[in-house]
Design an enzyme around this catalytic site. Structure first.
Site, PDB file in Angstrom:
ATOM      1  N   GLU A 281       0.845  -1.203   0.000  1.00 32.19           N
ATOM      2  CA  GLU A 281       0.000   0.000   0.000  1.00 32.19           C
ATOM      3  C   GLU A 281       0.875   1.245   0.000  1.00 32.19           C
ATOM      4  OE1 GLU A 281      -3.223   0.011   2.798  1.00 32.19           O
ATOM      5  OE2 GLU A 281      -4.043  -1.843   1.973  1.00 32.19           O
ATOM      6  N   GLU A 282       1.947   1.190   0.792  1.00 34.79           N
ATOM      7  CA  GLU A 282       2.865   2.327   0.856  1.00 34.79           C
ATOM      8  C   GLU A 282       3.437   2.635  -0.528  1.00 34.79           C
ATOM      9  OE1 GLU A 282       5.937   1.952   3.810  1.00 34.79           O
ATOM     10  OE2 GLU A 282       7.287   3.340   2.790  1.00 34.79           O
ATOM     11  N   ARG A 283       3.788   1.576  -1.261  1.00 35.17           N
ATOM     12  CA  ARG A 283       4.407   1.787  -2.573  1.00 35.17           C
ATOM     13  C   ARG A 283       3.404   2.276  -3.597  1.00 35.17           C
ATOM     14  NH1 ARG A 283       8.112  -3.515  -1.593  1.00 35.17           N
ATOM     15  NH2 ARG A 283       9.602  -2.432  -0.251  1.00 35.17           N
TER      16      ARG A 283
END
Lengths: 425, 252
Positions: A281-283
């Site tokens: 999700e961060e990426r």
């Protein structure tokens, strides 16, 4: 006749009146461009409505202050987060019991794409840390006590969070972290240090990754919520960086820091796995954040090159300039499409690690190419701190390093391709 | 009191408009649209009147293609109770002029037993500044245009208006028509929970013909042109040259 509404950075002319974005600062705001309606297959009316609200907050409460925050080397996270929290934008995908809206991840991506309209990299990064880096695991598998104490106030914008993974000896190599959290009775005693922690100086709590056992590296770690005012935590240093100037980046020491054992998010020993999930999700958030700044600097470069004359014609009229900008915009659109494809699959429940790693790699590389090539067309102006392109050149450089460096992404892609050599013995 | 507030979907204020090759209008395909900023101020004021318990219900109205419903959703997310969409296909939208809009509004205001009609003072696309005035005339209601403050005063509304050289305060009885000026308020933005709630609020769809309004245009657009590009100026060395140049240009 211009009527200027006091307090907001917008003016609408009274007669013959198209409303104009008033340029108060240098040439940082985009005054004309081919605004395109995003054609994302996963974006509907609600996605656009969320983007509209966020755009208003950015135009009124963020962009007018960015130059000052960059000069100060800090931005008031509490103030900005509260505004976003009030608008419900810090809990888009989070459960409704804790103040979120429980929407799927595509809504979060739509918000992150809009967040790229902020005129620096630091503030969007700080917000993304709160929404997509330090809280996804907590929201997914955290216990009720942790969710009430840490998640709900973070969604409301009352608490600022940070993510403690990197250490001086372990950045992209997450498995090698040294920080330990040892069980003593009902408590955990934490010792170690964390490095390059975004929001670290302002944070109220940290989502910390630490070793909770001595077992194999992928099963020995746990994620835990630790209040930053706990005894034994020292913010050793505010790290001076080449870019992301208004973001606070900390080096943090933990010395016999005692927290209750139920501070562990989800299952003990699952921290590495949760962090790897959280990384996807961060990426995707990172890719989404990188798109608007590239559109923005390409458009600003077009405007600048069009009015700047050299050797009897505009800079833009040189084929190398307009062709290069066309190539860059093409690449941006390709990256955008890859992101939408990844988001669509992710929302449908598929594993997107390979695609997201490719997107993260491409995003890190492309922002460098776009900011570098555009900066070149600004000539001497591009080398000053008066223009957005030079700030983005510094800020966006981080994208090839943070959240898993390019080389780590290449390693993951190779693993999927079956070309990664066996580890050295 | 029930308020009917008109909201128009226009090209976003930040977009640089471009004239269409056929010179009959501007390019609207693939261009970002949003609610007319002055209408946003009208919606905000209507909602504030409701919050102050002066009004009971706020109904938003938009005339336009399917996408006009997005504009209505924005009004609903800000706090309007329900909405009316008078559907006009995109291809016929350019035929719709303030006269038709006023006819539609007055018809709906009468049929729906509204006590107050609120609109922005003008739309930023055509800058007509006619709808409020014509609607008041058709309804034979008092009008308070360019409002910068709206207060309740017994059975009346006290409206401060921005006029040349100062402020004018007038008292109007209801029913009335008010048009919002820039300084009336600062519109709120829709919060995410309210955006989600707005999806459940009703939008009533109808056609202009059902209201008995004929959309035949009374004005023909002959040509739409870009504003002339301002020619570059020159620098003069001293006052004498300046005067000489001005004389040359026939200005003094």
């Amino acid at each position: 006749m211009m009527l200027v509404r006091p307090g907001i950075n917008k003016c609408i002319s009274g007669f013959g009146g198209r409303a104009l974005t008033k340029e108060t600062k240098k040439c940082f705001s985009l005054n004309s461009c081919h605004f395109k309606v995003s054609a994302c297959p996963v974006y509907g009316e609600d996605h656009r409505e969320i983007q509209n609200t966020l755009k208003k907050i950015i135009d009124q409460d963020i962009n007018p202050h960015v130059d000052q925050w960059e000069a100060d080397g800090a931005f008031p996270a509490k103030e900005v987060f509260k505004k976003l929290g009030n608008a419900g934008l810090l809990g888009i995908t989070k459960p409704t019991e804790y103040g979120g809206s429980a929407l799927d991840f595509s809504y979060s991506v739509a918000a992150n794409e809009q967040l790229g309209a902020v005129h620096c990299g630091a503030v969007p990064m700080a917000i993304a840390v709160q929404t997509d880096m330090s809280t996804p695991a907590l929201a997914r598998v955290g216990n009720d006590r942790l969710k009430r104490e840490f998640l709900a106030p973070s969604i409301a914008g009352d608490l600022v969070s940070c993510l403690g993974v990197s250490e001086p000896g372990a950045g992209s190599d997450v498995a090698s972290i040294k920080t330990r959290a040892e069980r003593k009775g009902d408590d955990l005693i934490i010792n170690g240090q964390k490095m390059w922690i975004t929001n670290g100086c302002q944070a109220d709590w940290i989502c910390l990754l630490a070793n909770t056992s001595a077992g194999p590296p992928h099963r020995s770690k746990s994620l835990m919520c630790v209040p930053m005012d706990t005894k034994g935590i020292t913010i050793a240093k505010r790290i001076d960086k080449m870019g992301m100037r208004s973001s606070d980046t900390a080096q943090i020491f933990f010395e016999d820091v005692r927290v209750p054992a139920d501070s562990i998010i989800g299952e003990e020993g699952m921290g590495f796995t949760y962090q790897m999930q959280q990384f996807q999700e961060e990426r995707m958030a990172g890719i989404a954040l990188s798109l608007a700044p590239m559109d923005l600097i390409i458009n600003q470069t077009i405007e600048y090159a069009r009015q700047r004359q050299a050797f009897g014609r505009s800079i833009l009229d040189n084929q190398v300039v307009h062709f290069t900008l066309a190539e860059l915009q093409t690449e941006v659109e390709l990256l955008r499409s890859l992101l939408y494809r990844a988001v669509e699959s992710y929302v449908a429940g598929q594993d997107v690690t390979e695609l997201v790693s490719m997107g993260k790699l491409k995003s890190g590389r492309l922002v460098r190419e776009v900011s570098d090539k555009c900066l070149q067309f600004w000539g001497g102006m591009g080398f000053t701190n008066e223009v957005l392109v030079s700030r983005m050149y510094r800020d966006l450089r981080l994208l090839s390093i943070g959240a898993g460096a390019d080389e780590v992404m290449l390693g993951i892609i190779c693993k999927f391709m079956g070309t990664l050599p066996a580890p050295a013995r | 009191m029930r308020i009917l507030v008109g909201v128009k979907r226009v090209i976003d204020y930040a977009v640089k408009v471009r004239v269409r090759p056929d010179k009959k209008g501007v390019v609207t395909d693939g261009v970002k649209h949003s609610m007319n900023p002055f209408d946003e101020i009208a919606v905000e004021e209507a909602i504030r009147l409701k919050e102050k318990k002066i009004a009971k219900e706020v109904v938003a109205l938009s005339i336009g293609p399917t996408q006009a419903q997005e504009t209505l959703r924005t009004a609903l997310a800000m706090g309007a109770d329900s909405a009316i969409h008078v559907e006009v296909p995109a291809g016929e939208l350019e035929r719709v002029q303030p006269l038709h809009v006023s006819r539609i509004i007055s018809k709906l205001a009468t049929e729906g037993k509204f006590d107050l009609v609120m609109v922005g003072k003008q739309a930023i696309d055509d800058d007509c500044n006619q709808t409020a005035q014509m609607t008041a005339a058709m309804l034979d209601w008092p009008q308070a245009t360019f409002a910068s403050k709206v207060e309740k005063d017994g059975d009346y509304l006290k409206v401060t208006r921005e006029i040349d050289g100062g402020l004018e305060t007038i008292k109007v009885g209801v029913p009335a028509v008010i048009s919002a000026d820039l300084r009336l308020n600062e519109p709120r933005y829709a919060t995410l929970p309210n955006i989600m709630k707005a999806k459940k609020k009703p939008i009533k769809k109808m056609k202009a013909s059902e209201l008995g309004v004929d959309l035949t245009p009374t004005i023909e657009v002959i040509s739409v042109e870009d504003p002339p590009v301002r020619a570059a100026g020159i620098k003069v060395d001293d006052v004498d040259t300046l005067i000489a140049k001005l004389k040359e240009a026939g200005r003094v």
